[in-house]
Motif scaffolding. Structure first.
Motif, PDB file in Angstrom:
ATOM      1  N   UNK A 137       0.846  -1.198   0.000  1.00  0.00           N
ATOM      2  CA  UNK A 137       0.000   0.000   0.000  1.00  0.00           C
ATOM      3  C   UNK A 137       0.880   1.246   0.000  1.00  0.00           C
ATOM      4  N   UNK A 138       1.959   1.207   0.766  1.00  0.00           N
ATOM      5  CA  UNK A 138       2.823   2.385   0.815  1.00  0.00           C
ATOM      6  C   UNK A 138       3.792   2.462  -0.359  1.00  0.00           C
ATOM      7  N   UNK A 139       4.068   1.332  -0.995  1.00  0.00           N
ATOM      8  CA  UNK A 139       4.750   1.418  -2.287  1.00  0.00           C
ATOM      9  C   UNK A 139       3.889   2.234  -3.240  1.00  0.00           C
ATOM     10  N   UNK A 140       2.583   1.935  -3.256  1.00  0.00           N
ATOM     11  CA  UNK A 140       1.648   2.668  -4.126  1.00  0.00           C
ATOM     12  C   UNK A 140       1.476   4.116  -3.677  1.00  0.00           C
ATOM     13  N   UNK A 141       1.184   4.311  -2.393  1.00  0.00           N
ATOM     14  CA  UNK A 141       0.806   5.651  -1.936  1.00  0.00           C
ATOM     15  C   UNK A 141       1.980   6.625  -1.974  1.00  0.00           C
ATOM     16  N   UNK A 142       3.157   6.185  -1.567  1.00  0.00           N
ATOM     17  CA  UNK A 142       4.312   7.080  -1.661  1.00  0.00           C
ATOM     18  C   UNK A 142       4.704   7.302  -3.120  1.00  0.00           C
ATOM     19  N   UNK A 143       4.390   6.332  -3.982  1.00  0.00           N
ATOM     20  CA  UNK A 143       4.560   6.568  -5.412  1.00  0.00           C
ATOM     21  C   UNK A 143       3.660   7.685  -5.905  1.00  0.00           C
ATOM     22  N   UNK A 144       2.425   7.722  -5.408  1.00  0.00           N
ATOM     23  CA  UNK A 144       1.511   8.815  -5.753  1.00  0.00           C
ATOM     24  C   UNK A 144       2.029  10.152  -5.229  1.00  0.00           C
ATOM     25  N   UNK A 145       2.577  10.127  -4.024  1.00  0.00           N
ATOM     26  CA  UNK A 145       3.171  11.347  -3.450  1.00  0.00           C
ATOM     27  C   UNK A 145       4.249  11.885  -4.389  1.00  0.00           C
ATOM     28  N   UNK A 146       5.149  11.009  -4.802  1.00  0.00           N
ATOM     29  CA  UNK A 146       6.273  11.437  -5.646  1.00  0.00           C
ATOM     30  C   UNK A 146       5.801  11.857  -7.037  1.00  0.00           C
ATOM     31  N   UNK A 160       8.880  19.434  -7.548  1.00  0.00           N
ATOM     32  CA  UNK A 160       9.029  19.786  -6.134  1.00  0.00           C
ATOM     33  C   UNK A 160       9.802  18.683  -5.415  1.00  0.00           C
ATOM     34  N   UNK A 161      10.880  19.011  -4.707  1.00  0.00           N
ATOM     35  CA  UNK A 161      11.719  17.976  -4.092  1.00  0.00           C
ATOM     36  C   UNK A 161      11.103  17.410  -2.815  1.00  0.00           C
ATOM     37  N   UNK A 162      11.164  16.093  -2.662  1.00  0.00           N
ATOM     38  CA  UNK A 162      10.658  15.426  -1.463  1.00  0.00           C
ATOM     39  C   UNK A 162      11.686  14.385  -1.004  1.00  0.00           C
ATOM     40  N   UNK A 163      12.767  14.825  -0.383  1.00  0.00           N
ATOM     41  CA  UNK A 163      13.838  13.880  -0.048  1.00  0.00           C
ATOM     42  C   UNK A 163      13.429  12.808   0.957  1.00  0.00           C
ATOM     43  N   UNK A 164      12.647  13.141   1.969  1.00  0.00           N
ATOM     44  CA  UNK A 164      12.252  12.142   2.962  1.00  0.00           C
ATOM     45  C   UNK A 164      11.277  11.139   2.361  1.00  0.00           C
ATOM     46  N   UNK A 165      10.341  11.627   1.552  1.00  0.00           N
ATOM     47  CA  UNK A 165       9.383  10.727   0.900  1.00  0.00           C
ATOM     48  C   UNK A 165      10.096   9.757  -0.028  1.00  0.00           C
TER      49      UNK A 165
END
Length: 297
Positions: free
Chosen positions: A238-247, A255-260
Motif C-alpha cells: 500500500x505504501x509502495x503505491x501511496x508514496x509513489x503517488x506522493x512522488x 518539487x523535491x521530497x527527499x524524505x518521501x
C-alpha cells in the motif's frame, strides 16, 4: 434516513464503514469479490449483491472502498460495473487513495452519465471505521453532497469539504500519506536501532510513547513488531503505491521530497524482499544485523 446505500469492498475499512451505516438505520447493500464476507454481512442484517451493477439498481448512494484506481475503474466500468446501472441523480463516493487528476477525470465521466461523484479518501484505521469515526477528505459539487445526504456523517467523525471539484480531497490524502509513510519508516528505523543496540524493545516502546519523539504511527505500528504479528491491516505494498503517488504529484511541479523518496525506497526494498503483503510495519525487516521479537509461546 430512508436511503439504500451500497458499499463496495469489505476489507478492514469497508466492513466497519458498512456496519456504521447499518447502525445509522440505513438499508445497506454490500459487494466484495470475497463472497463469504458478503454472506457474513448479509447474515447480520444487510443485503448481499452479486455484482456492482446489481447494487446500482437499488442504491441511491454507492461508497467504494477498494484498494486503488485500477480496482475503482473495474467496479465502475468493468464487467458488471455499477456506472452503467446507476440511476440519474445518484452519487458515487470514491474512498481510495488515488492520483488527484485521475479522480477529477472520473468525476467528468460520471457527470456525463448524470451521476454525481464525491472525491472522498479516508483515514483513521479499522478501529475507527468500526465506530463510525473515520476522517473523510472530500471534494465535489454541491449536488453531490446533497445526493449523499447524511451518509458521510454516518461513517465519519470528521467530514472535511475541501473543494467544489474532485481532486482536492485526493491531494490532501496524498499529503497525509506522505506523513504516514515517512512516520512508519522512521518508527521502524528507530526500533531497529534500539534492537541493534540491545535496548529492550518493550521498554523502548514505553519510553518513546511517553516522550517527545512519539508519533501516532510509532504508537500504532510498533506493537505489531513487538508481537511479531505482521497480519496486514495496511500492507507494505500500500505504501509502495501511496508514496509513489506522493512522488508523482510532486514530480509534476518539480518539487523535491527527499524524505518521501527515501521512505518509498524502504518500502520498495521490503516488497522486493517478499514482504509486500505483510503489514506495513514489516518495513523494519529490511534492516540488517538485528533480531526481531518473536511470537510469544
Amino acid at each position: 434516513m430512508d436511503k439504500n446505500v451500497g458499499v463496495i469492498g469489505l476489507g478492514a475499512m469497508g466492513a466497519g464503514m458498512a456496519a456504521s451505516l447499518r447502525r445509522a438505520g440505513l438499508r445497506v447493500h454490500v459487494f466484495d469479490v470475497r463472497q463469504p464476507a458478503v454472506a457474513d454481512f448479509a447474515r447480520d442484517g444487510g443485503v448481499g449483491c452479486a455484482s456492482p451493477a446489481e447494487m446500482a439498481a437499488h442504491c441511491d448512494v454507492i461508497v467504494s472502498v477498494v484498494v486503488d484506481a485500477r480496482q475503482t475503474e473495474s467496479v465502475l466500468f468493468g464487467e458488471n460495473g455499477c456506472a452503467a446501472a446507476m440511476k440519474a441523480g445518484s452519487v458515487f463516493v470514491m474512498c481510495s487513495t488515488v492520483d488527484p487528476k485521475w479522480s477529477a477525470g472520473i468525476e467528468e465521466r460520471l457527470l456525463a452519465k448524470g451521476v454525481h461523484y464525491l472525491d472522498a479518501p479516508i483515514s483513521g484505521g479499522a478501529a475507527r471505521a468500526a465506530k463510525g469515526e473515520i476522517t473523510m477528505m472530500t471534494a465535489g459539487r454541491p449536488q453531490a453532497y446533497a445526493a449523499a445526504g447524511g451518509v458521510l456523517d454516518a461513517m465519519a467523525a470528521k467530514v472535511y469539504r475541501l473543494g467544489d471539484r474532485a481532486g482536492a480531497g485526493s491531494k490532501v490524502k496524498v499529503i497525509n500519506q506522505l506523513l504516514a509513510g515517512v512516520h512508519i519508516a522512521a518508527a521502524a528505523e528507530a526500533m531497529a536501532l534500539g534492537l541493534r543496540e540491545g535496548v529492550d524493545a518493550a521498554a523502548l516502546y514505553e519510553v518513546i510513547t511517553h516522550s517527545a519523539g512519539n508519533s501516532w504511527m510509532f504508537e500504532n505500528r510498533m506493537p505489531h513488531v513487538l508481537a511479531a504479528d505482521y497480519t496486514p491491516l495496511s500492507a507494505v505494498d500500500i505504501f509502495v503505491k501511496d508514496l509513489g503517488l506522493v512522488l508523482d504529484l510532486a514530480r509534476s511541479s518539480k518539487f523535491p521530497l527527499p524524505l518521501s523518496s527515501t521512505a518509498h525506497q524502504m518500502f520498495m526494498q521490503a516488497s522486493s524482499a517478499g514482504f509486500g503483503r505483510e503489514d506495513d510495519s514489516a518495513v523494519i525487516k529490511i534492516f540488517p544485523g538485528i533480531e526481531l521479537p518473536g511470537k510469544a509461546q
